[in-house]
Design an enzyme around this catalytic site. Structure first.
Site, PDB file in Angstrom:
ATOM      1  N   SER A 115      -0.503 -11.960  -0.836  1.00 29.60           N
ATOM      2  CA  SER A 115      -1.684 -11.723   0.020  1.00 29.60           C
ATOM      3  C   SER A 115      -1.001 -10.196   0.752  1.00 29.60           C
ATOM      4  O   SER A 115      -1.311  -8.973   1.092  1.00 29.60           O
ATOM      5  CB  SER A 115      -2.297 -12.307   1.011  1.00 29.60           C
ATOM      6  OG  SER A 115      -0.988 -12.749   1.976  1.00 29.60           O
ATOM      7  N   LYS A 139      -5.158  -7.234   4.610  1.00 31.92           N
ATOM      8  CA  LYS A 139      -5.883  -7.146   5.397  1.00 31.92           C
ATOM      9  C   LYS A 139      -6.476  -5.568   5.874  1.00 31.92           C
ATOM     10  O   LYS A 139      -7.864  -5.130   6.769  1.00 31.92           O
ATOM     11  CB  LYS A 139      -5.068  -6.440   6.650  1.00 31.92           C
ATOM     12  CG  LYS A 139      -3.877  -7.853   6.876  1.00 31.92           C
ATOM     13  CD  LYS A 139      -4.816  -9.316   7.897  1.00 31.92           C
ATOM     14  CE  LYS A 139      -3.606 -10.049   7.488  1.00 31.92           C
ATOM     15  NZ  LYS A 139      -4.366 -11.185   8.488  1.00 31.92           N
ATOM     16  N   GLU A 143      -6.510  -7.156  17.582  1.00 30.07           N
ATOM     17  CA  GLU A 143      -4.894  -7.486  17.410  1.00 30.07           C
ATOM     18  C   GLU A 143      -3.557  -7.975  16.452  1.00 30.07           C
ATOM     19  O   GLU A 143      -4.686  -7.652  15.401  1.00 30.07           O
ATOM     20  CB  GLU A 143      -5.299  -9.315  17.913  1.00 30.07           C
ATOM     21  CG  GLU A 143      -5.269  -9.890  17.194  1.00 30.07           C
ATOM     22  CD  GLU A 143      -7.061  -9.353  15.845  1.00 30.07           C
ATOM     23  OE1 GLU A 143      -7.553  -9.231  15.947  1.00 30.07           O
ATOM     24  OE2 GLU A 143      -7.032 -10.399  15.008  1.00 30.07           O
TER      25      GLU A 143
END
Ligand SMILES: Cc1ncc(COP(=O)(O)O)c(C=O)c1O
Lengths: 417, 256
Positions: free
Chosen positions: A384, A93, A115
């Site tokens: 990830s 991210k 969000e």
């Protein structure tokens, strides 16, 4: 293949999917954002600045590791992992967030909103805001706040305000709605740092662009360590950003099969999962600013979704991935919660790796397919994120008795204070 | 163009027309009917019937709650059209569909417009459908004499306002301020200037919504627009004391 070379009049569309469906009041803001993004995309010094920042702040390039034990145990393909878990804040991210942070500076905006579902994106955004000196507000569904308290703790300590969203299902999609409401009010000084490659154009393109750093690195790395391109590449798909990030490195290599792994939750059936493409419970719709496959009923109202991994628990999916799926360039598979926890356990025991529950979906599918492949074939999995940070959720998923005992003692201790 | 005649005839007796809003099935269709009776008595000219949607991202807290509860209680698009048919038969005011684009998209453009027409609706307001995406829907609607209502907002450039004006039909919905439905709008000189500009550019009458809640607002709007649009304020009154409070509310506007 250049997915982003749009046909005239079809800007932001990938086949039939994508587009920009927002209230008129945001038209000017979106135009500004599109222009700023085009500027950086065509400015070679921007990518350099971005790469340097990711190197000094987040430890890039992340390595590609060979999982020799797991490969031997499964007795089939050689398994390699792209280690996005080694990023600062523990997931991919941060790639998108730092890119949008640099963009926000160019836009001259002083406040960011985001969000978050699992909390990873909110956590990364709070880090970026602290580093760049932006005010930061994170919207998070009340259900997610309750199940991801450690990430809330970090966001708050990094200086962000975390708002628990009480509407709807109180999860990721409701947090996105709340961001849109904030944005239509405060667009003059606020940038919306959308966390996945979904939502209105230019977000799917922009987030994919920043995440493409994963695939750009991985393509060279895997050739070096495995001596060839991978035969199959696995990534989990929530909104689609880590998958798009890695897949972009191999889109033109027709011999490389790309596999998106969705949250199968309890298995097929409305309300049991968050699988938009692998199961048959979703249909095309327009919501949250874009056209894609949504888990919805015949009136177009969204269904409840379910997954052990909050980060995959989303109603819609990246429009480019849908397009690639229709063209049979990307295969989609669903992985159930039960398969995910088994894969996570196997990974920990054989390799000492702790993939996030989201990433464990990709591992689970690879583990299923590897034994049926030959020993000279190569699998690449996107790890990830790391799972150790989400100790509460992982401990829950593994139903760990020692952990429960510890929490009880801790709770008594706090209760006595 | 039937809407133009209707608006012109209604404007003969008053300076400012009025449009109000009801969320279909919230708190119930029966309650909706009671609200509409009071609105009819107050002489409203248009009512927007909002078709509930699970992701009402352009709405403020009160309408969000109303949408959510209506969806959860199982209100369907079919029921909304049935209700619209009943309402348009029973009352003098004209009825529009208000909602989100997914509702229209799932039905299909033509099926949606046909159902709207069959139910006696005169137009629709779909705030998350930008002009760039509205082509085929708007074209078909116009061919059926159904008015697609477009929105002008304070963040639009003058050039954009011109583009919107070209697409306008029936009336233009002018959004008085940034933000979602529900908050208060200070009706000051700046707002007045913006409304005058929209009225100037728009080839059709203008209605103004977002934060319209008091008699002073309507007095102000009478100088700058053709119609006031009351949304949240009426629902708020209903929530506070149902019929009695809603009557008092329209009383406070000088309409009852
Ligand atoms: C570790 C991790 N992987 C994957 C995802 C899914 O998002 P995306 O599909 O955008 O990569 C998330 C989302 O929170 C995440 O935290």
């Amino acid at each position: 293949m250049d997915l982003f070379d749009f046909e005239p009049g079809r800007e932001g569309y990938y086949g039939e999917y994508g587009g920009c469906f927002l209230p008129e009041i945001l038209t000017t803001t979106i135009e500004e954002l599109k222009a700023a993004f085009q500027d950086i995309k065509h400015d070679p010094s921007f990518w350099q600045e971005f790469e340097q920042l990711m190197q000094s702040y987040s430890g890039r390039p992340t390595p590609v590791s060979h999982l020799a034990n797991l490969s031997a145990k499964l007795g089939g393909a050689q398994i390699y992992v792209k280690r996005e878990d080694l990023n600062h804040t523990g997931s991919h991210k941060i790639n998108n967030v730092m890119g949008q942070g640099l963009l926000c500076k160019r836009l001259g905006k002083k406040r960011v909103i985001a969000e978050t579902g699992a909390g990873q994106h909110g956590f990364a955004t709070a880090t970026m805001a602290a580093r760049f000196g932006f005010d930061c507000k994170i919207y998070m569904g009340a259900v997610d706040v309750a199940r991801q308290r450690p990430n809330v703790f970090w966001m708050e300590n990094l200086g962000a305000e975390v708002v628990a969203v009480q509407d709807g299902q109180q999860t990721l999609k409701d947090a996105i709605n709340e961001c849109l409401r904030d944005w239509v009010t405060n667009m003059h000084d606020t940038h919306y740092v959308l966390g996945t490659a979904a939502g209105p154009h230019p977000f799917p393109e922009m987030v994919s662009y920043f995440q493409s750093i994963i695939g750009r690195e991985a393509r060279g790395q895997i050739q070096k360590v495995a001596g060839k391109l991978p035969d199959r590449v696995f990534a989990c798909v929530g909104g689609g950003s880590n998958a798009m990030g890695l897949f972009q490195g191999f889109l033109d290599d027709q011999q490389v099969e790309l596999i998106g792994c969705e949250a199968g939750g309890l298995g097929p059936g409305e309300g049991n999962h968050a699988s938009r493409l692998a199961y048959k419970d979703a249909s095309v719709g327009v919501a949250q600013g874009f056209k894609t496959y949504f888990l919805q009923n015949k009136d177009g109202n969204m269904l409840h979704t379910k997954s052990v991994a909050a980060g995959l628990d989303y109603i819609g999916v990246n429009p480019a991935l849908v397009h690639l799926w229709e063209r049979e360039r990307v295969r989609f598979e669903a992985v159930t919660d039960a398969e995910v926890t088994e894969a996570l356990k196997l990974c920990m025991k054989t390799e000492g790796l702790i993939p996030a529950l989201e990433s464990s979906h990709a591992f689970a599918r690879a583990i299923e397919e590897a034994p049926k492949m030959s020993k000279d074939e190569v699998i690449l999995i996107n790890q990830s994120g790391r799972g150790d940070k989400d100790i509460f959720t992982v401990a829950d998923a593994l139903d760990d008795d020692h952990w429960k005992e510890f929490i009880k003692v801790k709770a008594e201790h706090y209760g006595a204070e | 163009m039937a809407l133009n005649d209707y608006i012109a005839s209604r404007k003969q007796n008053k300076d400012l027309l009025l449009m109000t809003h009801v969320v279909c099935g919230y708190p119930s269709f029966d309650a909706n009917l009671k609200e509409l009776e009071i609105m009819a008595e107050a002489g409203v000219d248009f009512v927007e019937l909002q078709f509930p949607f699970s992701e009402p991202s352009a709405d403020g807290p009160l309408f969000v709650k109303a949408n959510q509860i209506a969806v959860e209680s199982g209100v369907t698009v079919e029921q909304c059209f049935e209700f619209m048919a009943k309402v348009s038969q029973r009352f003098d005011f004209k009825v529009l569909m208000m909602g989100y684009y997914n509702t229209v998209f799932k039905m299909g453009h033509e099926a949606f417009v046909d159902a709207l027409k069959a139910a006696g609706g005169c137009g629709f307001i779909v705030p998350d459908l930008p002009l760039e995406e509205a082509g085929t829907l708007h074209e078909y609607a116009k061919s059926q004499d159904i008015a697609p209502i477009v929105l002008m907002t304070p963040t639009n450039t003058d050039e954009r306002l011109q583009t919107i004006a070209k697409a306008a039909d029936g009336f233009v919905y002018v959004v008085a301020r940034r933000g979602v439905t529900g908050g208060k709008t200070e009706m000051d000189a700046e707002v007045g200037e913006f409304l005058d500009k929209c009225r100037d550019i728009s080839p059709v009458p203008t209605g103004v919504g977002f934060g319209v809640s008091a008699k002073e607002d309507l007095d102000f709007l009478a100088k700058h627009a053709d119609m006031g649009i009351i949304g949240t304020a009426a629902l708020k009154a209903w929530e506070e004391g149902e019929e009695k409070a809603l009557r008092e509310f329209f009383g406070s506007l000088g309409l009852l």
